[in-house]
Design an enzyme around this catalytic site. Structure first.
Site, PDB file in Angstrom:
ATOM      1  N   CYS A 131       0.814  -1.220   0.000  1.00  0.00           N
ATOM      2  CA  CYS A 131       0.000   0.000   0.000  1.00  0.00           C
ATOM      3  C   CYS A 131       0.844   1.265   0.000  1.00  0.00           C
ATOM      4  O   CYS A 131       0.527   2.240  -0.676  1.00  0.00           O
ATOM      5  CB  CYS A 131      -0.944  -0.001   1.201  1.00  0.00           C
ATOM      6  SG  CYS A 131      -0.197  -0.558   2.742  1.00  0.00           S
ATOM      7  N   GLN A 373     -22.556  19.859  -6.476  1.00  0.00           N
ATOM      8  CA  GLN A 373     -23.801  20.335  -5.868  1.00  0.00           C
ATOM      9  C   GLN A 373     -23.553  20.989  -4.510  1.00  0.00           C
ATOM     10  O   GLN A 373     -24.211  21.935  -4.130  1.00  0.00           O
ATOM     11  CB  GLN A 373     -24.758  19.149  -5.702  1.00  0.00           C
ATOM     12  CG  GLN A 373     -26.099  19.530  -5.096  1.00  0.00           C
ATOM     13  CD  GLN A 373     -26.992  18.321  -4.935  1.00  0.00           C
ATOM     14  OE1 GLN A 373     -26.672  17.229  -5.367  1.00  0.00           O
ATOM     15  NE2 GLN A 373     -28.136  18.523  -4.306  1.00  0.00           N
ATOM     16  N   PHE A 374     -22.548  20.477  -3.766  1.00  0.00           N
ATOM     17  CA  PHE A 374     -22.348  20.949  -2.404  1.00  0.00           C
ATOM     18  C   PHE A 374     -21.175  21.899  -2.236  1.00  0.00           C
ATOM     19  O   PHE A 374     -20.975  22.458  -1.171  1.00  0.00           O
ATOM     20  CB  PHE A 374     -22.163  19.757  -1.469  1.00  0.00           C
ATOM     21  CG  PHE A 374     -23.380  18.885  -1.392  1.00  0.00           C
ATOM     22  CD1 PHE A 374     -24.595  19.405  -0.994  1.00  0.00           C
ATOM     23  CD2 PHE A 374     -23.309  17.556  -1.748  1.00  0.00           C
ATOM     24  CE1 PHE A 374     -25.728  18.611  -0.933  1.00  0.00           C
ATOM     25  CE2 PHE A 374     -24.439  16.755  -1.681  1.00  0.00           C
ATOM     26  CZ  PHE A 374     -25.649  17.280  -1.272  1.00  0.00           C
ATOM     27  N   GLY A 375     -20.358  22.076  -3.257  1.00  0.00           N
ATOM     28  CA  GLY A 375     -19.249  23.002  -3.090  1.00  0.00           C
ATOM     29  C   GLY A 375     -18.122  22.773  -4.066  1.00  0.00           C
ATOM     30  O   GLY A 375     -18.252  22.050  -5.051  1.00  0.00           O
ATOM     31  N   VAL A 377     -14.116  21.765  -5.275  1.00  0.00           N
ATOM     32  CA  VAL A 377     -13.032  20.815  -5.035  1.00  0.00           C
ATOM     33  C   VAL A 377     -11.737  21.500  -5.432  1.00  0.00           C
ATOM     34  O   VAL A 377     -11.601  21.989  -6.568  1.00  0.00           O
ATOM     35  CB  VAL A 377     -13.217  19.513  -5.839  1.00  0.00           C
ATOM     36  CG1 VAL A 377     -12.057  18.553  -5.572  1.00  0.00           C
ATOM     37  CG2 VAL A 377     -14.536  18.844  -5.487  1.00  0.00           C
ATOM     38  N   ASP A 483     -25.726   8.474  -6.685  1.00  0.00           N
ATOM     39  CA  ASP A 483     -25.353   9.387  -7.776  1.00  0.00           C
ATOM     40  C   ASP A 483     -24.224   8.774  -8.583  1.00  0.00           C
ATOM     41  O   ASP A 483     -23.270   9.446  -8.953  1.00  0.00           O
ATOM     42  CB  ASP A 483     -24.934  10.745  -7.204  1.00  0.00           C
ATOM     43  CG  ASP A 483     -24.883  11.836  -8.278  1.00  0.00           C
ATOM     44  OD1 ASP A 483     -25.465  11.619  -9.363  1.00  0.00           O
ATOM     45  OD2 ASP A 483     -24.251  12.874  -8.043  1.00  0.00           O
TER      46      ASP A 483
END
Length: 619
Positions: A131, A373-375, A377, A483
């Site tokens: 990882c 929709q929410f803000g 990036v 979505d």
């Protein structure tokens, strides 16, 4: 007193290779988890099993699933890890349900131990961690460890003594409010909505029931409800002697969105649900208040109780349980039960909040990558690494809604989901800090952004396989995306796809969510039951996945690109579907059509889709 057995079963263990010269092998072992130890034995035909290993639970520091893309060299393909005494034990389960049962039980038994803060989500192989590429086996982990990720919200009480006997309750019927997987030999599995006969209820926490095959055993009393009784005193949401005014004072004092209680109405035998909300009033501004809903009854029929829009239930506990996960016409979902002493039960404990909190001084914001929709990036830097930062517009989401979304994200960890590193909640605007998907010079693209003719058949199939793997994980964890589309998936420079944008994700134990504010959803990716009734489920996500596959095999074209939403709805109602993409093989198109079946129950699960796509990739 002997320790109580919690789980037992056959799985495969990988050699722990405590010495560098130790061989790597995989052996079938019979595992037993009790309240003190995790033991594993070798079964020998005609002989007593030989104990091969025993780990004290108190020595365990981490239990978690393993996410890896490397081929699994043994028959069982679902690995999880147990870190103990500075050694890693890798165990391989036969299926994901089995793996989740073991991880959940082990986490529950070890959650009070001296645990690690971070863990490695991939294997230690060939002298390094797959990882994070660290070459020290005991190097600190690279992902934050959640000790209650699979654990139940509340630990179940100690099972009653089986010697106390069973029968005393006659033939009263009860209904299972949720599934229950037995943790011991004396309890019985429950299947949600199924009827059972109650045969003993003298113990407050555990009742004895009988299923339709005559099997009897103990079940948690709060997991069932009597069909012909209003005996729900044992539920924490019920407050018997409390007035409307007293309820309002308690709920306003709590001040948490969705705090609620059930109380007696003035009219004898009638009950009221009181719930606190901060939802905006008619003037568009936040309006903290308490709403009261009387629980009503129809005059005929078995399913008689309802609150709003006549979602009918046979018992009041069933009704409350449903609305705890679905607003379905109420002003808000019933989130936090409040008792008369002022106590409030949290859905998800906040004790790990601090370890996820991002220090604002460690976070540097850069250029805008996009908006949703929410803000916004933004690109950012955090602790020396490139990150994507999702800022939240204050007018789009309340502080409580944001924190709930963050808690949802913290529960998710899979190699095909964009990883959440932390949250910033102590200053405005609040934000989520994610891994940055590097597409070589860009900010991480999505499957729609590839140049036409550049993607091979193997690459397109691999993209669909990546998304199905991530969605199968969400499905197995009872999460909905709501979505799913190519625009909400990110592609790395080696064409690996990860699912992003969980802004609409909901955690639903009953695998269905009915939106109370469903005016905004992407019609061209939505299933008929979402368009008609605003009913979301894992099968509506499957429909969206079919459209995503169509996008991939059309090299980024928008579905129904020359039609309005109204025309799309009309086409779907008449049974029409998207046409077969030119680049899609017949087998892939058949999977798309399977995803687009009219009835949700006729569509495949993501586990089935993953298997089908994997078999195509092997051809």
């Amino acid at each position: 007193m002997f320790p109580r057995v919690i789980l037992k079963g056959t799985m495969i263990k990988k050699s722990q290779q405590k010495k560098k010269t130790s061989p790597c092998n995989y052996k079938e072992r019979f595992f037993v988890l009790d309240t003190q130890d995790l033991k594993y034995s070798e079964r020998r035909p005609g002989k007593k099993p030989m104990l091969k290993g025993c780990i004290e639970l108190s020595k365990i520091k981490c239990v978690e699933i393993v996410c890896s893309e490397i081929p699994i060299p043994c028959n069982y393909k679902y690995p999880f890890q147990v870190f103990h005494n500075n050694h890693y034990l890798y165990i391989f389960a036969p299926d994901n349900d089995c793996r989740q049962r073991w991880v959940k039980a082990l986490k529950e038994e070890t959650k009070r131990n001296n645990l690690v803060a971070k863990y490695h989500p991939n294997f230690w192989m060939d002298g390094k961690w797959k990882c994070c590429q660290q070459t020290e086996k005991l190097a600190p982990g690279c992902h934050v460890y959640d000790p209650v990720g699979y654990a139940s919200k509340k630990p179940l009480p100690q099972l009653p003594d089986p010697e106390m006997g069973l029968r005393d309750a006659g033939q009263m019927k009860v209904i299972a409010l949720q599934d229950y997987a037995p943790l011991g030999d004396d309890d019985l599995p429950l299947h949600k909505d199924k009827e059972y006969i109650l045969i003993k209820s003298s113990h407050s926490d555990w009742w004895a029931v009988q299923d339709d095959k005559g099997n009897t055993g103990f079940v948690p009393s709060i997991y069932v409800a009597e069909k012909s009784s209003n005996n729900f005193q044992r539920f924490e949401w019920y407050n018997k002697n409390i007035t409307r005014g007293e309820a309002e004072v308690l709920l306003m004092k709590q001040g948490k969105e969705g705090s609620f209680m059930v109380r007696d109405s003035r009219q004898a035998g009638v009950y009221t649900v009181s719930v606190f909300t901060k939802a905006a009033g008619s003037n568009g501004e936040k309006n903290p208040r308490v709403k009261h809903y009387q629980i009503r009854q129809t005059e005929t029929g078995e399913a008689t109780y309802y609150l709003a829009e006549k979602y009918l239930f046979s018992t009041i506990p069933e009704l409350i349980y449903y609305h705890q996960h679905n607003a379905a016409g109420l002003i808000t979902r019933l989130r936090h039960p409040v008792s008369q002493d002022g106590g409030c039960s949290q859905d998800i404990a906040d004790h790990s909040k601090d370890q996820w909190e991002v220090d604002p001084e460690e976070l540097t914001l850069g250029q805008e990558l996009g908006s949703g929709q929410f803000g916004l990036v933004l690109e950012g830097r955090w602790r020396g690494k490139r990150v994507a930062v999702k800022m939240v517009r204050e007018e789009c989401m309340s502080d409580e809604e944001f924190k709930e979304e963050a808690r949802v994200m913290m529960r998710l960890s899979h190699c095909k989901l964009v990883q959440l590193y932390g949250v910033r909640t102590r200053c405005s605007p609040m934000c989520l800090v994610f891994e940055f998907m590097d597409r070589g010079g860009g900010g991480g693209g999505n499957p729609r952004e590839g140049k036409k003719g550049c993607l091979s058949q193997d690459t397109m199939l691999g993209m669909c396989l990546d998304v199905s793997e991530g969605m199968a994980y969400l499905e197995s964890s009872n999460f909905l995306h709501r979505d799913l589309a190519a625009r909400n998936c990110l592609v790395s420079k080696n064409n690996e796809v990860k699912i992003s944008d969980f802004g609409m994700t909901r955690f639903v134990l009953d695998d269905q969510y009915t939106s109370s504010q469903c005016s905004k959803f992407p019609v061209k990716w939505s299933a008929p039951e979402v368009i008609k009734y605003c009913k979301f489920s894992s099968k509506s996500d499957v429909w969206s996945f079919g459209v995503l596959m169509w996008e991939v095999y059309n090299e980024g074209r928008l579905p129904y690109e020359n039609r309005t939403n109204g025309e799309v709805v009309e086409s779907l109602n008449s049974g029409l579907r998207l046409l077969k993409p030119r680049l899609a093989p017949d087998a892939v198109h058949q999977l798309m059509e399977w995803c687009w079946k009219e009835k949700p129950e006729d569509r495949p699960s993501f586990a089935v889709l993953l298997h089908q796509l994997a078999s195509l990739s092997d051809l």
